[in-house]
Design a protein around this motif. Structure first.
Motif, short mmCIF file in Angstrom:
data_model
loop_
_atom_site.label_atom_id
_atom_site.label_comp_id
_atom_site.label_asym_id
_atom_site.label_seq_id
_atom_site.Cartn_x
_atom_site.Cartn_y
_atom_site.Cartn_z
N VAL A 29 8.16 -10.06 -60.65
CA VAL A 29 9.64 -10.02 -60.70
C VAL A 29 10.10 -8.80 -61.49
O VAL A 29 10.94 -8.02 -61.05
CB VAL A 29 10.19 -11.31 -61.36
N LEU A 30 9.51 -8.63 -62.67
CA LEU A 30 9.92 -7.51 -63.51
C LEU A 30 9.59 -6.18 -62.87
O LEU A 30 10.36 -5.23 -62.90
CB LEU A 30 9.23 -7.62 -64.88
N ASN A 50 9.44 -5.61 -59.72
CA ASN A 50 10.42 -5.39 -58.65
C ASN A 50 11.74 -4.89 -59.19
O ASN A 50 12.39 -4.03 -58.59
CB ASN A 50 10.67 -6.69 -57.86
N ILE A 51 12.17 -5.44 -60.34
CA ILE A 51 13.44 -5.00 -60.93
C ILE A 51 13.35 -3.52 -61.30
O ILE A 51 14.24 -2.72 -61.01
CB ILE A 51 13.79 -5.82 -62.18
N PHE A 98 13.07 -1.35 -58.14
CA PHE A 98 14.37 -1.32 -57.47
C PHE A 98 15.28 -0.28 -58.11
O PHE A 98 15.92 0.53 -57.44
CB PHE A 98 14.99 -2.72 -57.54
N ASN A 99 15.36 -0.34 -59.46
CA ASN A 99 16.25 0.58 -60.16
C ASN A 99 15.79 2.03 -60.07
O ASN A 99 16.59 2.94 -59.91
CB ASN A 99 16.39 0.17 -61.63
N LYS A 110 16.49 3.36 -56.62
CA LYS A 110 17.92 3.64 -56.51
C LYS A 110 18.26 4.98 -57.13
O LYS A 110 19.12 5.70 -56.66
CB LYS A 110 18.72 2.54 -57.21
N LYS A 161 11.51 -5.97 -74.27
CA LYS A 161 12.14 -6.84 -73.27
C LYS A 161 12.96 -7.90 -74.00
O LYS A 161 12.53 -8.36 -75.06
CB LYS A 161 11.07 -7.56 -72.43
N PRO A 162 14.10 -8.36 -73.50
CA PRO A 162 14.72 -7.85 -72.28
C PRO A 162 15.38 -6.50 -72.52
O PRO A 162 16.18 -6.35 -73.43
CB PRO A 162 15.78 -8.91 -71.96
N PHE A 163 15.06 -5.54 -71.71
CA PHE A 163 15.62 -4.21 -71.89
C PHE A 163 16.68 -4.01 -70.82
O PHE A 163 16.70 -4.69 -69.80
CB PHE A 163 14.53 -3.15 -71.75
N SER A 164 17.52 -3.04 -71.06
CA SER A 164 18.55 -2.73 -70.08
C SER A 164 17.93 -1.82 -69.02
O SER A 164 17.45 -0.73 -69.35
CB SER A 164 19.70 -2.02 -70.79
N PRO A 165 17.93 -2.24 -67.74
CA PRO A 165 17.40 -1.37 -66.70
C PRO A 165 18.06 0.01 -66.72
O PRO A 165 17.39 1.02 -66.52
CB PRO A 165 17.75 -2.12 -65.41
N LYS A 166 19.36 0.03 -67.00
CA LYS A 166 20.05 1.33 -67.04
C LYS A 166 19.44 2.20 -68.13
O LYS A 166 19.27 3.41 -67.97
CB LYS A 166 21.54 1.12 -67.36
N GLN A 167 19.12 1.54 -69.24
CA GLN A 167 18.54 2.29 -70.35
C GLN A 167 17.17 2.83 -69.97
O GLN A 167 16.81 3.95 -70.35
CB GLN A 167 18.42 1.36 -71.56
#
Lengths: 124, 481
Positions: free
Chosen positions: A13-14, A16-17, A20-21, A24, A105-111
């Protein structure tokens, strides 16, 4: 030619996140499911950067960093560590083994994306 | 391999995904004239079927891929929100006063919800501050002042609710065209509003969503909790500080009161002193002055350390000047000048000065703004209120005071007191009053001064019962034998 990032994390899951980012943001991605897989893919895929989890089966993140430093072909690839443990000891250990930085974790994907950009620049 | 055999092999492979039974097809082929033509036709159909299956799979795969993308987008967004909440908790836990991390909180919110303008308004204790961050290119820059005023006004009302505005509703609230969407989340409990979070002009979408609202509500809750903790802490610190001051004041007061009461031959003297929790402003003393008995009861205005320091000053003045003065008015006047000149506060002291010659029974007194002495004459079985004119000590210099005198008779009882006695209140806010005081004195006048004092104390305690004592209570009972 897009910049290449290798994502090494045993949690699908992680992974994939993160993938994905990064996709993108335009990066070309390879994935690995544990430390051993990670080292193989590093040698094969020669990524511009590696995003590496610590707690993994077979070979953990610290093990990967150690092995990587011994291999001339891959020892200079920059690595960003992800860890679920927040301890300062882990951070210090990762940095001392050659990691550029540590995200808890949990980290900000944007970060995460902006950290990757800081190290290797934009995707193209 | 002959052609027929090869065709049979091909058909078997197609059959795996198609419905045709290859044996039938081959047999049919053998029976008709154009056997090979027929087999090719079937092959053709089989391949078409294969193509359709492939196209189907491709479409399904694409749909799944899109669905996966969407779900990943959702998960990623949720993960981002989780990370934001975690970040907010961390930021708030590293500070005592939430207003000090306003800008960092805004940054965290911006990570999860992209909006042209983000602001946090804090309004608690003596804090009144509006943090905000607006994108440089945003048109909101021009209406910033108005937005701030709008938000502050909205959050100053009672029972503030969450406000989500877009489209027509924005115009109803009188907001300008530059605002396309707005959300205001109060930082509040049911009773008190401590400010709020405001976002305007959501990027990536025209309106703020339920998901945005949920996240912002969670953040507002955390900030609210943090503010309440801070307020509680401030109150506790203030309480501690006051308690410490009171303790010091009481120490000062205690050190200045007489440890023992003299017991001359013809006079029984009993004193009672009961300080209220927060006060420490009463003073009394009894001592021999050239074989006469000097009595004084005083009440300093105010409470706490300033009151007890003034009392200390007053006592020193009395103790020293009493030896230099030839009369009570002279003493009172000197003490008054000293206090009025040297005391820099607006406080004053009311006081009753008494000089009793126990050999002759001559009772002299001078009053400086204090309550009258209550005198019970045994012979007449009557009460008198003994007083003369004189303003409280410490207000104006160069005041003159009066002296009056009379003769005490055997069996007479008098009480000098502070107003804490008659003004002592019970739970119904009734006052103890002079009637009750007099009744106790009269009922007990045959007894010793100590017994009269105890009776008065008991009567007061019974009257006041569980009500809180709000002033010092001090009195001296004297019985002339």
């Amino acid at each position: 030619m897009s910049k290449k990032v290798l994502v090494v994390d045993d949690s699908p899951v992680l992974r994939n996140i993160i993938v994905f980012n990064l996709k993108k943001a335009g990066y070309e991605i390879q994935q690995a499911v544990d430390g051993v897989d990670g080292l193989e893919k590093m040698r094969e895929f020669k990524p511009d950067m590696v995003v590496l989890d610590i707690m993994m089966p077979r070979l953990d993140g610290f093990g990967v960093l150690e092995e990587k430093s011994k291999d001339e072909a891959i020892h200079s690839i920059p690595v960003m560590i992800l860890t679920a443990k927040g301890g300062e000891d882990d951070k210090d250990k990762a940095i001392s083994l050659g990691a550029l930085g540590v995200l808890t974790k949990p980290f900000s994907p944007k970060q995460l994306i902006s950290s990757v950009k800081e190290v290797i620049g934009d995707a193209s | 391999m002959p052609l027929k055999k090869r065709l049979e092999e091909l058909l078997k492979r197609i059959e795996q995904i198609s419905d045709a039974n290859h044996e039938t097809v081959i047999n049919q082929g053998n029976e008709s004239d154009n056997g090979e033509e027929y087999i090719i036709k079937v092959l053709d159909q089989g391949i078409e079927r294969l193509e359709n299956e492939l196209v189907n799979y491709k479409n399904q795969l694409e749909e799944s891929s899109i669905m996966l993308e969407t779900q990943l987008e959702e998960i990623s967004k949720t993960y981002e929100e989780l990370s934001t909440l975690y970040e907010v908790t961390k930021i708030l836990s590293h500070t005592l006063d939430p207003v000090s991390v306003g800008e960092r909180l805004i940054e965290s919110i911006r990570n999860s919800i992209p909006a042209e303008g983000i602001g946090i308004y804090f309004s608690y204790l003596d804090v009144e501050e509006f943090f905000y961050s607006v994108n440089q290119e945003s048109t909101l820059q021009n209406t910033l002042e108005y937005c701030k005023n709008f938000v502050e006004e909205y959050l100053s009302k009672d029972s503030v609710k969450i406000l989500m505005l877009d489209g027509e509703k924005l115009r109803e609230f009188g907001l300008s065209d530059t605002i396309r969407s707005m959300i205001i989340i109060p930082i509040s409990s049911t009773e008190k509003c401590y400010g709020g979070i405001v976002l305007a002009n959501r990027e990536l979408g025209s309106i703020f969503t339920a998901g945005d609202r949920k996240l912002l509500e969670s953040i507002a809750n955390q900030i609210h909790f943090s503010i309440e903790n801070f307020i509680y802490l401030e109150e506790k610190i203030e309480q501690e500080r006051l308690r410490e001051q009171i303790n010091i004041a009481k120490e000062i007061q205690r050190s200045l009161l007489p440890s023992q009461i003299i017991q001359p031959e013809r006079t029984q003297i009993a004193a009672s002193f009961s300080p209220a929790v927060e006060v420490a402003g009463d003073y009394y003393d009894v001592f021999l002055l050239k074989e006469k008995i000097f009595l004084i009861v005083a009440d300093v205005s105010g409470k706490g350390i300033p009151a007890s320091l003034l009392m200390s000053s007053f006592r020193s003045a009395v103790k020293i000047m009493v030896h230099d003065s030839h009369s009570l008015p002279e003493l009172v006047s000197k003490v008054n000048d000293h206090i009025a000149q040297n005391d820099i506060t607006d406080r004053f002291v009311t006081s009753m000065f008494v000089l009793l010659d126990q050999k002759t029974g001559v009772f002299k007194y001078s009053n400086a703004g204090h309550d009258p002495i209550i005198l019970y004459r045994k012979e007449q079985d009557e009460f008198f209120e003994i007083s003369n004119d004189g303003i409280p000590i410490g207000i104006f210099e160069n005041q003159s005071y009066e002296e009056d005198s009379f003769l005490l008779e055997s069996g007479d009882v008098f009480v000098i007191y502070t107003d804490g006695i008659p003004e002592a209140r019970n739970e119904n806010k009734e006052e103890f009053g002079f009637s009750r005081m007099k009744k106790v004195i009269k009922d007990n006048h045959e007894r010793t001064a100590v017994e009269i004092k105890d009776a008065l104390l008991e009567a007061m305690e019974r009257f006041v019962a569980n009500a809180k004592q709000h002033d010092d209570t001090t009195f001296i009972v004297v019985k002339y034998i």
